[in-house]
Design a protein around this motif. Sequence first.
Motif, PDB file in Angstrom:
ATOM      1  N   MET A 162      36.944  21.922  37.803  1.00 15.49           N
ATOM      2  CA  MET A 162      36.767  23.222  37.161  1.00 15.49           C
ATOM      3  C   MET A 162      35.334  23.703  37.289  1.00 15.49           C
ATOM      4  O   MET A 162      35.088  24.901  37.451  1.00 15.49           O
ATOM      5  N   THR A 163      34.372  22.786  37.246  1.00 13.60           N
ATOM      6  CA  THR A 163      32.975  23.176  37.454  1.00 13.60           C
ATOM      7  C   THR A 163      32.815  23.815  38.826  1.00 13.60           C
ATOM      8  O   THR A 163      32.146  24.848  38.973  1.00 13.60           O
ATOM      9  N   TRP A 164      33.410  23.201  39.847  1.00 12.14           N
ATOM     10  CA  TRP A 164      33.342  23.766  41.196  1.00 12.14           C
ATOM     11  C   TRP A 164      34.012  25.135  41.238  1.00 12.14           C
ATOM     12  O   TRP A 164      33.486  26.081  41.845  1.00 12.14           O
ATOM     13  N   PHE A 165      35.149  25.273  40.579  1.00 11.01           N
ATOM     14  CA  PHE A 165      35.865  26.554  40.585  1.00 11.01           C
ATOM     15  C   PHE A 165      35.039  27.644  39.907  1.00 11.01           C
ATOM     16  O   PHE A 165      34.961  28.777  40.387  1.00 11.01           O
ATOM     17  N   LEU A 166      34.410  27.302  38.785  1.00  9.64           N
ATOM     18  CA  LEU A 166      33.586  28.289  38.092  1.00  9.64           C
ATOM     19  C   LEU A 166      32.368  28.672  38.936  1.00  9.64           C
ATOM     20  O   LEU A 166      31.885  29.802  38.863  1.00  9.64           O
ATOM     21  N   GLY A 167      31.884  27.738  39.753  1.00  5.02           N
ATOM     22  CA  GLY A 167      30.835  28.083  40.697  1.00  5.02           C
ATOM     23  C   GLY A 167      31.321  29.093  41.726  1.00  5.02           C
ATOM     24  O   GLY A 167      30.585  30.015  42.107  1.00  5.02           O
ATOM     25  N   LEU A 168      32.558  28.937  42.168  1.00  2.00           N
ATOM     26  CA  LEU A 168      33.140  29.907  43.101  1.00  2.00           C
ATOM     27  C   LEU A 168      33.254  31.283  42.450  1.00  2.00           C
ATOM     28  O   LEU A 168      32.959  32.308  43.074  1.00  2.00           O
ATOM     29  N   VAL A 169      33.672  31.309  41.188  1.00  3.51           N
ATOM     30  CA  VAL A 169      33.749  32.581  40.459  1.00  3.51           C
ATOM     31  C   VAL A 169      32.366  33.223  40.390  1.00  3.51           C
ATOM     32  O   VAL A 169      32.218  34.442  40.577  1.00  3.51           O
ATOM     33  N   ALA A 170      31.335  32.401  40.124  1.00  6.57           N
ATOM     34  CA  ALA A 170      29.966  32.934  40.066  1.00  6.57           C
ATOM     35  C   ALA A 170      29.543  33.510  41.408  1.00  6.57           C
ATOM     36  O   ALA A 170      28.903  34.575  41.467  1.00  6.57           O
ATOM     37  N   LEU A 171      29.895  32.838  42.502  1.00 12.08           N
ATOM     38  CA  LEU A 171      29.553  33.338  43.838  1.00 12.08           C
ATOM     39  C   LEU A 171      30.217  34.688  44.100  1.00 12.08           C
ATOM     40  O   LEU A 171      29.590  35.630  44.599  1.00 12.08           O
ATOM     41  N   LEU A 172      31.501  34.790  43.763  1.00 12.05           N
ATOM     42  CA  LEU A 172      32.209  36.054  43.952  1.00 12.05           C
ATOM     43  C   LEU A 172      31.670  37.134  43.019  1.00 12.05           C
ATOM     44  O   LEU A 172      31.655  38.322  43.370  1.00 12.05           O
ATOM     45  N   TRP A 173      31.212  36.720  41.835  1.00 14.81           N
ATOM     46  CA  TRP A 173      30.629  37.678  40.894  1.00 14.81           C
ATOM     47  C   TRP A 173      29.338  38.271  41.461  1.00 14.81           C
ATOM     48  O   TRP A 173      29.070  39.466  41.307  1.00 14.81           O
ATOM     49  N   ILE A 174      28.548  37.443  42.142  1.00 15.01           N
ATOM     50  CA  ILE A 174      27.336  37.955  42.785  1.00 15.01           C
ATOM     51  C   ILE A 174      27.704  38.992  43.844  1.00 15.01           C
ATOM     52  O   ILE A 174      27.107  40.077  43.920  1.00 15.01           O
ATOM     53  N   ALA A 175      28.683  38.663  44.680  1.00 13.21           N
ATOM     54  CA  ALA A 175      29.121  39.617  45.701  1.00 13.21           C
ATOM     55  C   ALA A 175      29.669  40.893  45.066  1.00 13.21           C
ATOM     56  O   ALA A 175      29.444  42.008  45.564  1.00 13.21           O
ATOM     57  N   ASP A 176      30.374  40.745  43.945  1.00 16.09           N
ATOM     58  CA  ASP A 176      30.936  41.911  43.267  1.00 16.09           C
ATOM     59  C   ASP A 176      29.842  42.810  42.708  1.00 16.09           C
ATOM     60  O   ASP A 176      30.040  44.024  42.604  1.00 16.09           O
ATOM     61  N   HIS A 177      28.705  42.227  42.335  1.00 14.74           N
ATOM     62  CA  HIS A 177      27.595  43.054  41.865  1.00 14.74           C
ATOM     63  C   HIS A 177      27.155  44.034  42.959  1.00 14.74           C
ATOM     64  O   HIS A 177      26.846  45.201  42.677  1.00 14.74           O
ATOM     65  N   ALA A 178      27.104  43.550  44.189  1.00 18.83           N
ATOM     66  CA  ALA A 178      26.703  44.428  45.291  1.00 18.83           C
ATOM     67  C   ALA A 178      27.719  45.553  45.473  1.00 18.83           C
ATOM     68  O   ALA A 178      27.347  46.733  45.643  1.00 18.83           O
ATOM     69  N   ALA A 179      29.005  45.206  45.427  1.00 18.07           N
ATOM     70  CA  ALA A 179      30.034  46.234  45.582  1.00 18.07           C
ATOM     71  C   ALA A 179      29.991  47.229  44.429  1.00 18.07           C
ATOM     72  O   ALA A 179      30.082  48.449  44.637  1.00 18.07           O
ATOM     73  N   ALA A 180      29.828  46.735  43.210  1.00 19.37           N
ATOM     74  CA  ALA A 180      29.812  47.616  42.040  1.00 19.37           C
ATOM     75  C   ALA A 180      28.626  48.569  42.083  1.00 19.37           C
ATOM     76  O   ALA A 180      28.736  49.736  41.680  1.00 19.37           O
ATOM     77  N   LEU A 181      27.486  48.090  42.571  1.00 18.54           N
ATOM     78  CA  LEU A 181      26.305  48.955  42.627  1.00 18.54           C
ATOM     79  C   LEU A 181      26.525  50.114  43.599  1.00 18.54           C
ATOM     80  O   LEU A 181      26.156  51.258  43.307  1.00 18.54           O
ATOM     81  N   VAL A 182      27.122  49.839  44.749  1.00 23.06           N
ATOM     82  CA  VAL A 182      27.399  50.905  45.713  1.00 23.06           C
ATOM     83  C   VAL A 182      28.402  51.891  45.126  1.00 23.06           C
ATOM     84  O   VAL A 182      28.232  53.119  45.226  1.00 23.06           O
ATOM     85  N   LEU A 183      29.450  51.396  44.482  1.00 25.32           N
ATOM     86  CA  LEU A 183      30.474  52.276  43.922  1.00 25.32           C
ATOM     87  C   LEU A 183      29.951  53.097  42.748  1.00 25.32           C
ATOM     88  O   LEU A 183      30.456  54.190  42.473  1.00 25.32           O
ATOM     89  N   ALA A 184      28.943  52.576  42.040  1.00 27.28           N
ATOM     90  CA  ALA A 184      28.437  53.273  40.860  1.00 27.28           C
ATOM     91  C   ALA A 184      27.632  54.513  41.214  1.00 27.28           C
ATOM     92  O   ALA A 184      27.438  55.384  40.362  1.00 27.28           O
ATOM     93  N   PHE A 185      27.155  54.607  42.466  1.00 26.50           N
ATOM     94  CA  PHE A 185      26.338  55.754  42.876  1.00 26.50           C
ATOM     95  C   PHE A 185      26.955  56.415  44.104  1.00 26.50           C
ATOM     96  O   PHE A 185      26.469  56.246  45.235  1.00 26.50           O
ATOM     97  N   PRO A 186      28.051  57.176  43.907  1.00 26.67           N
ATOM     98  CA  PRO A 186      28.720  57.791  45.052  1.00 26.67           C
ATOM     99  C   PRO A 186      27.886  58.885  45.716  1.00 26.67           C
ATOM    100  O   PRO A 186      27.987  59.098  46.916  1.00 26.67           O
ATOM    101  N   VAL A 187      27.069  59.586  44.930  1.00 30.53           N
ATOM    102  CA  VAL A 187      26.228  60.661  45.460  1.00 30.53           C
ATOM    103  C   VAL A 187      24.803  60.394  45.008  1.00 30.53           C
ATOM    104  O   VAL A 187      24.520  60.376  43.808  1.00 30.53           O
ATOM    105  N   ALA A 188      23.915  60.207  45.966  1.00 32.34           N
ATOM    106  CA  ALA A 188      22.543  59.845  45.626  1.00 32.34           C
ATOM    107  C   ALA A 188      21.856  60.916  44.793  1.00 32.34           C
ATOM    108  O   ALA A 188      21.061  60.613  43.896  1.00 32.34           O
ATOM    109  N   ALA A 189      22.178  62.190  45.039  1.00 33.71           N
ATOM    110  CA  ALA A 189      21.502  63.280  44.339  1.00 33.71           C
ATOM    111  C   ALA A 189      21.887  63.341  42.859  1.00 33.71           C
ATOM    112  O   ALA A 189      21.175  63.947  42.059  1.00 33.71           O
ATOM    113  N   LYS A 190      23.002  62.718  42.506  1.00 35.56           N
ATOM    114  CA  LYS A 190      23.468  62.772  41.113  1.00 35.56           C
ATOM    115  C   LYS A 190      23.435  61.382  40.475  1.00 35.56           C
ATOM    116  O   LYS A 190      24.316  61.014  39.708  1.00 35.56           O
ATOM    117  N   TRP A 191      22.395  60.620  40.791  1.00 34.88           N
ATOM    118  CA  TRP A 191      22.337  59.240  40.316  1.00 34.88           C
ATOM    119  C   TRP A 191      22.236  59.142  38.795  1.00 34.88           C
ATOM    120  O   TRP A 191      22.687  58.177  38.208  1.00 34.88           O
TER     121      TRP A 191
END
Length: 384
Positions: A162-191
């Motif tokens: 389970m420790t290893w699995f939770l590490g995998l979740v953390a890795l995917l969570w890091i990647a999801d941060h990058a995706a969420a940041l791009v999705l959060a700002f669809p138009v740069a002028a209206k940030w």
Amino acid sequence: MPAPPTETRPPPPAGRRWRSLLRAGHRWFGLAGALWLILMSLTGSAIVFYGELDRWLNPDLWTVPASEVAAPLDRAVERAGEALPGFAPRFIDLPDAPDDAVMMTGTVAQDGAAARSVQVFTDPRDGTVLGWRFFETVAFDRRHLMTMLYDLHLDLMLGPAMTWFLGLVALLWIADHAAALVLAFPVAAKWQASFRVGGPRGSLRRLFDLHRAKGVWLFPVTLVLAVSSLALTWHEEVRWAARLVVPVSERLHLSFPDRPAEAHAMRPPVGIDAALAVAGTRSGARIDSIVVLSRKGVYGVRAFDERDMDGYGRLWIYVSMQDGAILGQRHDRGEGPGDAFFAWQYPLHSGKGLGLPGRIVVLVAGLATVALCVTGLWLWWRRR
């Protein structure tokens, strides 16, 4: 007759295709990882003030009448062994105040069963055992509540897999941060709009803004929690990856040879008190705790140092169990940026590296992560 011409639509722009892929990845990570993030966030928030809460719940274990008199630690270990036959200490935390008890963690093997982890409290004045409790115990009484929450946060009491699995979740969570940041700002002028919440109460727009705004405001904190979660679960994998970029020195005791298995149970010629005296003379600083490394035949004495980050002694002084010789010393911050990165992971993850404000921020971020998961799931359900 010739076939009528068919209308062909141009393919969507590359940017739109990438956003669609990111949106799908963000959605599926939220659906698959929400349960684990909620469990880790709730238990993590609960143990931000672990020491204070556990002392409040169990003052009879943690506190004693204030006194400057201290009995030898070797006597405390002996008395712990009398109360719990087969007790083998692994970590001993020395009192920080005159009315603090001595806390020891170790293992006990009972009736031929697998060794269980146990926490023992002793009176520093004479070594009397004040009480003990086993780890990985599911109980909601005052004795076990905080240790249960801590164990759940580590691995849900399910072990290394389970420790290893939770590490995998953390890795995917890091990647999801990058995706969420791009999705959060669809138009740069209206940030600026990404930081605000609008729409009528109960509307889909308001729900979306609540989800997005919380994520944007807390993005730096939750990203730090995600990275530190990965570093604290996938220890060796992350150190290996870091070495591809910067030098990372190995922890010193790992370079010591292992002793024969039969020597682990033998009483070492040099006791704990003698090791503390040697380390105290070497460092000239107050000793925080001692780690008993029986397999290596050394004591890891931890002393306070000006380079400490979170109120714990981070200067390790290794003393031989055989002759009391000092085998080496190393501060957790090491020599370079790679060592400093790993030394800061627990202080940042717990918030203790930034004092009380840092712990409050981690507490709020944990609860906000729960809210992000809930609003994300609710948003997905309503859009269905």
